[in-house]
Design a protein around this motif. Structure first.
Motif, PDB file in Angstrom:
ATOM      1  N   CYS A 161       0.855  -1.191   0.000  1.00 45.34           N
ATOM      2  CA  CYS A 161       0.000   0.000   0.000  1.00 45.34           C
ATOM      3  C   CYS A 161       0.886   1.234   0.000  1.00 45.34           C
ATOM      4  O   CYS A 161       1.928   1.245   0.649  1.00 45.34           O
ATOM      5  N   LEU A 162       0.448   2.278  -0.711  1.00 49.30           N
ATOM      6  CA  LEU A 162       1.209   3.523  -0.740  1.00 49.30           C
ATOM      7  C   LEU A 162       1.085   4.300   0.566  1.00 49.30           C
ATOM      8  O   LEU A 162       1.913   5.169   0.857  1.00 49.30           O
ATOM      9  N   VAL A 163       0.032   4.023   1.324  1.00 55.38           N
ATOM     10  CA  VAL A 163      -0.184   4.649   2.631  1.00 55.38           C
ATOM     11  C   VAL A 163      -0.505   3.544   3.628  1.00 55.38           C
ATOM     12  O   VAL A 163      -0.618   2.378   3.260  1.00 55.38           O
ATOM     13  N   ARG A 164      -0.662   3.911   4.875  1.00 53.98           N
ATOM     14  CA  ARG A 164      -0.989   2.926   5.906  1.00 53.98           C
ATOM     15  C   ARG A 164      -2.337   2.272   5.565  1.00 53.98           C
ATOM     16  O   ARG A 164      -3.347   2.973   5.441  1.00 53.98           O
ATOM     17  N   PRO A 165      -2.390   0.952   5.403  1.00 58.84           N
ATOM     18  CA  PRO A 165      -3.637   0.299   4.975  1.00 58.84           C
ATOM     19  C   PRO A 165      -4.779   0.514   5.955  1.00 58.84           C
ATOM     20  O   PRO A 165      -4.594   0.496   7.169  1.00 58.84           O
ATOM     21  N   ASP A 166      -5.969   0.719   5.377  1.00 55.76           N
ATOM     22  CA  ASP A 166      -7.160   0.915   6.189  1.00 55.76           C
ATOM     23  C   ASP A 166      -8.379   0.238   5.566  1.00 55.76           C
ATOM     24  O   ASP A 166      -9.492   0.463   6.011  1.00 55.76           O
ATOM     25  N   ARG A 167      -8.175  -0.554   4.520  1.00 53.66           N
ATOM     26  CA  ARG A 167      -9.269  -1.206   3.807  1.00 53.66           C
ATOM     27  C   ARG A 167      -8.934  -2.689   3.632  1.00 53.66           C
ATOM     28  O   ARG A 167      -7.775  -3.074   3.666  1.00 53.66           O
ATOM     29  N   PRO A 168      -9.947  -3.534   3.402  1.00 52.04           N
ATOM     30  CA  PRO A 168      -9.675  -4.973   3.294  1.00 52.04           C
ATOM     31  C   PRO A 168      -8.901  -5.364   2.046  1.00 52.04           C
ATOM     32  O   PRO A 168      -8.214  -6.382   2.044  1.00 52.04           O
ATOM     33  N   VAL A 169      -9.014  -4.579   0.964  1.00 55.24           N
ATOM     34  CA  VAL A 169      -8.419  -4.967  -0.309  1.00 55.24           C
ATOM     35  C   VAL A 169      -7.542  -3.848  -0.848  1.00 55.24           C
ATOM     36  O   VAL A 169      -7.727  -2.665  -0.521  1.00 55.24           O
ATOM     37  N   TRP A 170      -6.608  -4.218  -1.710  1.00 55.36           N
ATOM     38  CA  TRP A 170      -5.630  -3.281  -2.240  1.00 55.36           C
ATOM     39  C   TRP A 170      -6.285  -2.177  -3.061  1.00 55.36           C
ATOM     40  O   TRP A 170      -5.885  -1.008  -2.972  1.00 55.36           O
ATOM     41  N   THR A 171      -7.258  -2.524  -3.896  1.00 47.69           N
ATOM     42  CA  THR A 171      -7.870  -1.531  -4.775  1.00 47.69           C
ATOM     43  C   THR A 171      -8.528  -0.397  -3.987  1.00 47.69           C
ATOM     44  O   THR A 171      -8.443   0.767  -4.378  1.00 47.69           O
ATOM     45  N   ALA A 172      -9.179  -0.733  -2.884  1.00 42.76           N
ATOM     46  CA  ALA A 172      -9.832   0.299  -2.074  1.00 42.76           C
ATOM     47  C   ALA A 172      -8.796   1.234  -1.467  1.00 42.76           C
ATOM     48  O   ALA A 172      -8.982   2.460  -1.428  1.00 42.76           O
ATOM     49  N   ASP A 173      -7.683   0.689  -1.002  1.00 42.39           N
ATOM     50  CA  ASP A 173      -6.646   1.534  -0.422  1.00 42.39           C
ATOM     51  C   ASP A 173      -5.915   2.340  -1.488  1.00 42.39           C
ATOM     52  O   ASP A 173      -5.382   3.408  -1.196  1.00 42.39           O
ATOM     53  N   ARG A 174      -5.899   1.841  -2.726  1.00 43.86           N
ATOM     54  CA  ARG A 174      -5.193   2.602  -3.775  1.00 43.86           C
ATOM     55  C   ARG A 174      -5.926   3.900  -4.099  1.00 43.86           C
ATOM     56  O   ARG A 174      -5.284   4.957  -4.238  1.00 43.86           O
ATOM     57  N   ILE A 175      -7.244   3.858  -4.223  1.00 43.01           N
ATOM     58  CA  ILE A 175      -7.962   5.097  -4.520  1.00 43.01           C
ATOM     59  C   ILE A 175      -8.001   5.991  -3.286  1.00 43.01           C
ATOM     60  O   ILE A 175      -7.996   7.215  -3.387  1.00 43.01           O
ATOM     61  N   ARG A 176      -7.996   5.377  -2.098  1.00 38.86           N
ATOM     62  CA  ARG A 176      -7.910   6.164  -0.867  1.00 38.86           C
ATOM     63  C   ARG A 176      -6.546   6.846  -0.793  1.00 38.86           C
ATOM     64  O   ARG A 176      -6.444   8.003  -0.330  1.00 38.86           O
ATOM     65  N   ALA A 177      -5.491   6.166  -1.229  1.00 40.94           N
ATOM     66  CA  ALA A 177      -4.157   6.757  -1.211  1.00 40.94           C
ATOM     67  C   ALA A 177      -4.099   7.998  -2.096  1.00 40.94           C
ATOM     68  O   ALA A 177      -3.400   8.959  -1.769  1.00 40.94           O
ATOM     69  N   ALA A 178      -4.827   7.982  -3.204  1.00 39.84           N
ATOM     70  CA  ALA A 178      -4.847   9.172  -4.065  1.00 39.84           C
ATOM     71  C   ALA A 178      -5.419  10.365  -3.300  1.00 39.84           C
ATOM     72  O   ALA A 178      -4.884  11.480  -3.378  1.00 39.84           O
ATOM     73  N   ASP A 179      -6.513  10.155  -2.566  1.00 42.10           N
ATOM     74  CA  ASP A 179      -7.089  11.223  -1.746  1.00 42.10           C
ATOM     75  C   ASP A 179      -6.067  11.755  -0.744  1.00 42.10           C
ATOM     76  O   ASP A 179      -5.868  12.974  -0.612  1.00 42.10           O
ATOM     77  N   LEU A 180      -5.423  10.843  -0.019  1.00 35.09           N
ATOM     78  CA  LEU A 180      -4.513  11.244   1.046  1.00 35.09           C
ATOM     79  C   LEU A 180      -3.262  11.930   0.499  1.00 35.09           C
ATOM     80  O   LEU A 180      -2.785  12.922   1.066  1.00 35.09           O
ATOM     81  N   ARG A 181      -2.735  11.427  -0.602  1.00 36.21           N
ATOM     82  CA  ARG A 181      -1.522  11.998  -1.176  1.00 36.21           C
ATOM     83  C   ARG A 181      -1.777  13.402  -1.723  1.00 36.21           C
ATOM     84  O   ARG A 181      -0.945  14.303  -1.569  1.00 36.21           O
ATOM     85  N   VAL A 182      -2.943  13.581  -2.359  1.00 37.94           N
ATOM     86  CA  VAL A 182      -3.286  14.910  -2.867  1.00 37.94           C
ATOM     87  C   VAL A 182      -3.454  15.897  -1.718  1.00 37.94           C
ATOM     88  O   VAL A 182      -2.987  17.035  -1.771  1.00 37.94           O
ATOM     89  N   HIS A 183      -4.107  15.451  -0.653  1.00 40.63           N
ATOM     90  CA  HIS A 183      -4.306  16.350   0.484  1.00 40.63           C
ATOM     91  C   HIS A 183      -2.979  16.681   1.157  1.00 40.63           C
ATOM     92  O   HIS A 183      -2.738  17.829   1.569  1.00 40.63           O
ATOM     93  N   ALA A 184      -2.093  15.690   1.262  1.00 38.34           N
ATOM     94  CA  ALA A 184      -0.798  15.937   1.895  1.00 38.34           C
ATOM     95  C   ALA A 184       0.055  16.891   1.066  1.00 38.34           C
ATOM     96  O   ALA A 184       0.770  17.741   1.610  1.00 38.34           O
ATOM     97  N   ALA A 185      -0.010  16.765  -0.261  1.00 34.71           N
ATOM     98  CA  ALA A 185       0.832  17.590  -1.125  1.00 34.71           C
ATOM     99  C   ALA A 185       0.281  18.989  -1.332  1.00 34.71           C
ATOM    100  O   ALA A 185       1.044  19.960  -1.407  1.00 34.71           O
TER     101      ALA A 185
END
Length: 304
Positions: A161-185
């Protein structure tokens, strides 16, 4: 981002139904073979030919009306199977987005905990390798060959996972990572900003996003076929390896499709957030900072 994915997925259902009907006809053909052969003669091609010849020799099959009725029935049945699989595909996408129904939530929590434990081990290994490299550099200014490769360990962690996992599957965490990375940047809330970004990006960019979304939906549609083939395996065992193969290919395509889609979403933000700032605030396109993102987010949320 789930709302965005659902929105640009509109119109795909009819197109996929058209593509699924031939697959439905193939499934019906295999179902007919399964009913004729069963487990005991699952791969007996000679027996299948004899059974088909016997069916073709019956007087009823020589009637034009009967032939037309049979053809219409096959097409309608294939469409019915396609509709069923399309519905299952929607359920697959829901699971891949991490939106698990209540009966499956205990399993989801266990899968999330397992993914988190793997990520933490990989993160700790990467951090320890970085510390060892820094200690060695501080000591003699060189990196020893026995120190683990930090780039490789970073890649291992990011594959989980690109961020700390918080979902049961990789695909859900991948789109969540986009949200978090955009907000962090950028300090930008992607859910609020995306509808506005969608309006200002060129049509070519929208086409790329639609194509990526279609590829992801196609993977979910392929995964849905595991259900009818798994059921067929109760009467005809060769359907079981077919179902397993479909599942493996669909999972690989789904992961690749979500990764491509999330990368495109982040690329759109990287390239067009300055233009969004210029239209919504007094900032110029080349002066986008997290403070700009915070101001845009407050404005777009409108107090919500």
């Amino acid at each position: 981002m789930s709302l965005f994915l659902a929105e640009i997925g509109k119109g795909l259902a009819a197109r996929w139904l058209t593509l699924l009907i031939p697959s439905g006809m193939l499934f019906l053909g295999l179902t007919a073979a399964a009913m004729l052969l069963g487990h005991g003669h699952a791969l007996d091609a000679a027996m299948l030919v004899r059974e088909l010849d016997a069916a073709a020799a019956r007087p009823a099959t020589r009637s034009p009306g009967a032939v037309l009725l049979l053809a219409a029935s096959v097409v309608l049945a294939a469409a019915g199977v396609a509709l069923l699989v399309s519905g299952v595909a929607g359920a697959v996408e829901t699971l891949w987005y991490g939106q698990w129904p209540r009966p499956l939530q205990p399993l989801g929590r266990r899968l999330t905990a397992r993914r988190l434990a793997r990520w933490q081990r990989a993160d700790e290994a990467h951090a320890e390798a970085l510390r060892a490299k820094i200690r060695r550099l501080d000591t003699d200014g060189a990196v020893a060959a026995d120190i683990p490769d930090t780039a490789r360990l970073n890649a291992v962690r990011n594959r989980i996972c690109l961020v700390r996992p918080d979902r049961p599957v990789w695909t859900a965490d991948r789109i969540r990572a986009a949200d978090l990375r955009v907000h962090a940047a950028y300090g930008l809330d992607l859910d609020s900003a995306w509808p506005r970004l969608w309006l200002i990006v060129p049509e070519e960019t929208r086409a790329e996003l639609r194509a990526a979304r279609a590829a992801y939906a196609g993977a979910a549609g392929l995964a849905a076929w595991t259900v009818p083939y798994a059921v067929l395996a109760l009467w005809w065992w060769p359907a079981a390896p077919v179902a397993a193969g479909i599942a493996l290919v669909a999972l690989r395509r789904g992961r690749a499709g979500m990764d491509a889609l999330a990368e495109l979403v982040e690329a759109v933000v990287d390239l067009h957030c300055g233009e969004l700032a210029a239209r919504l605030t007094a900032d110029t396109p080349d002066e986008f900072f997290p403070e700009s993102g915070d101001r845009i987010t407050r404005r777009l949320r409108k107090g919500a």
